[in-house]
Motif scaffolding. Structure first.
Motif, PDB file in Angstrom:
ATOM      1  N   TYR A   1       3.462  -4.057  -6.915  1.00  0.00           N
ATOM      2  CA  TYR A   1       2.333  -3.164  -7.191  1.00  0.00           C
ATOM      3  C   TYR A   1       2.443  -2.252  -6.134  1.00  0.00           C
ATOM      4  O   TYR A   1       1.841  -1.118  -6.279  1.00  0.00           O
ATOM      5  CB  TYR A   1       0.939  -4.167  -6.764  1.00  0.00           C
TER       6      TYR A   1
ATOM      7  N   ASN B   1      -0.555   0.515  -4.515  1.00  0.00           N
ATOM      8  CA  ASN B   1      -1.600  -0.185  -4.912  1.00  0.00           C
ATOM      9  C   ASN B   1      -2.005  -1.310  -4.357  1.00  0.00           C
ATOM     10  O   ASN B   1      -3.269  -1.987  -4.459  1.00  0.00           O
ATOM     11  CB  ASN B   1      -1.985   0.020  -6.549  1.00  0.00           C
TER      12      ASN B   1
ATOM     13  N   TRP C   1      -5.274  -2.704  -2.222  1.00  0.00           N
ATOM     14  CA  TRP C   1      -6.787  -2.917  -2.970  1.00  0.00           C
ATOM     15  C   TRP C   1      -6.603  -4.169  -3.969  1.00  0.00           C
ATOM     16  O   TRP C   1      -7.525  -4.995  -4.092  1.00  0.00           O
ATOM     17  CB  TRP C   1      -7.527  -1.846  -3.425  1.00  0.00           C
TER      18      TRP C   1
END
Length: 321
Positions: free
Chosen positions: A148, A151, A154
């Motif tokens: 990921y 990102n 979060w």
């Protein structure tokens, strides 16, 4: 390494204190109050909404607090450790809440079993981590961090923490039901306890056998010798994941306790745990197949050995027929 170990141990011991302190304050205020009307709005709400309070404390202290600590440390190692502790905390929360009503012998039995489960898992965790606190995070989280990228900061909040709250609350609901029903102890409690003990026994021996295998391979690697590709001894001869089978059996036992006290959703815990372990099984097996030195051996292992439930190897059955 020593300073990091001490720091992580301190962080791990301090992080759950806000929830514990808040709940003990509530119990103290409640015991001091002469009636419900003398409680403030906050403490009265805590009295009348035990499940909502448990979920709010979980969200604030585990989901949010642990997540922030994980971001600061660039490692979400602590949730693995507290997976061992949270069921114990929830169990004692359910048993000590002012609205709790229950058979004391069933409660004592479940408390004893759950502490045995937690101590076994704690020993397994620290033995695997070479008795260090926070030496590494779960490899699945590390893989997701890589996948990921930017990102992940979060996404990790939902993928690791929110999802674990849903999962842990689901499998621990029978512990709540046990402490909200005064039905007397009966034969089904003996059945449930037997299932729990069978699960604990299987997972203990499976983990111990795997630990010895990993330790032996580490020694062979240091000596420059070839490692053994696959563990096919003991319980692992008859199941590719006997540890998962034992863990599932444990939660099935807890579910039987819940069913016995007429908890309508007793099956949700084993179902959720089964789905989770099924996904983990796929991830673990793919990881094994990605390791070049054991890929071929593991493919053969898959063809001949049961996934979870211990059973005779395929070629052994063929010989018998």
């Amino acid at each position: 390494m020593g300073n990091k170990n001490l720091r992580n141990a301190t962080v791990a011991l301090l992080t759950p204190l806000p929830s514990i302190f808040f709940y003990l304050t509530f119990l103290n205020r409640h015991s001091a109050a002469t009636d419900d009307d003398s409680l403030s709005n906050l403490w009265s709400w805590c009295h009348h909404h035990p499940l909502l309070l448990a979920n709010i404390l979980f969200f604030l202290n585990v989901d949010l607090h642990f997540w922030l600590v994980g971001l600061l440390q660039s490692s979400h190692w602590m949730i693995d450790l507290y997976w061992i502790v949270i069921p114990i905390l929830l169990l004692h929360y359910f048993a000590t809440h002012p609205l709790a009503v229950f058979d004391k012998w069933r409660s004592r039995l479940v408390v004893s079993l759950t502490w045995a489960w937690s101590l076994r898992l704690s020993h397994c965790y620290f033995r695997r981590e070479k008795w260090q606190w926070g030496a590494r995070e779960d490899w699945r989280f590390t893989d997701m961090r890589r996948d990921y990228g930017q990102n992940w900061w979060w996404i990790s909040f939902f993928a690791i923490y929110i999802s674990q709250q849903v999962f842990l609350m689901a499998i621990c609901m029978p512990l709540y039901a046990i402490h909200w029903n005064e039905k007397g102890l009966n034969i089904w409690d003996a059945v449930a306890a037997s299932v729990c003990l069978a699960g604990l026994t299987i997972v203990y021996f499976a983990d111990t056998q795997m630990h010895r295998f990993v330790s032996r391979n580490e020694k062979l690697k240091k000596e420059g010798k070839g490692r053994v590709a696959i563990l096919e001894q003991g319980l692992w001869r008859y199941s590719r994941h006997p540890n998962y089978a034992g863990e599932q059996l444990w939660w099935c036992g807890i579910a039987i306790f819940g069913c016995n006290v007429e908890y309508d959703w007793w099956f949700v815990g084993p179902l959720a745990n089964g789905v989770c372990l099924g996904i983990v099984t796929l991830l673990v097996e793919q990881r094994m197949l990605n390791k070049e030195f054991r890929a071929e051996a593991y493919r053969n292992y898959q063809k001949t050995t049961s996934v979870w439930l211990p059973w005779f190897k395929v070629h052994e059955q063929q010989k018998e027929t």
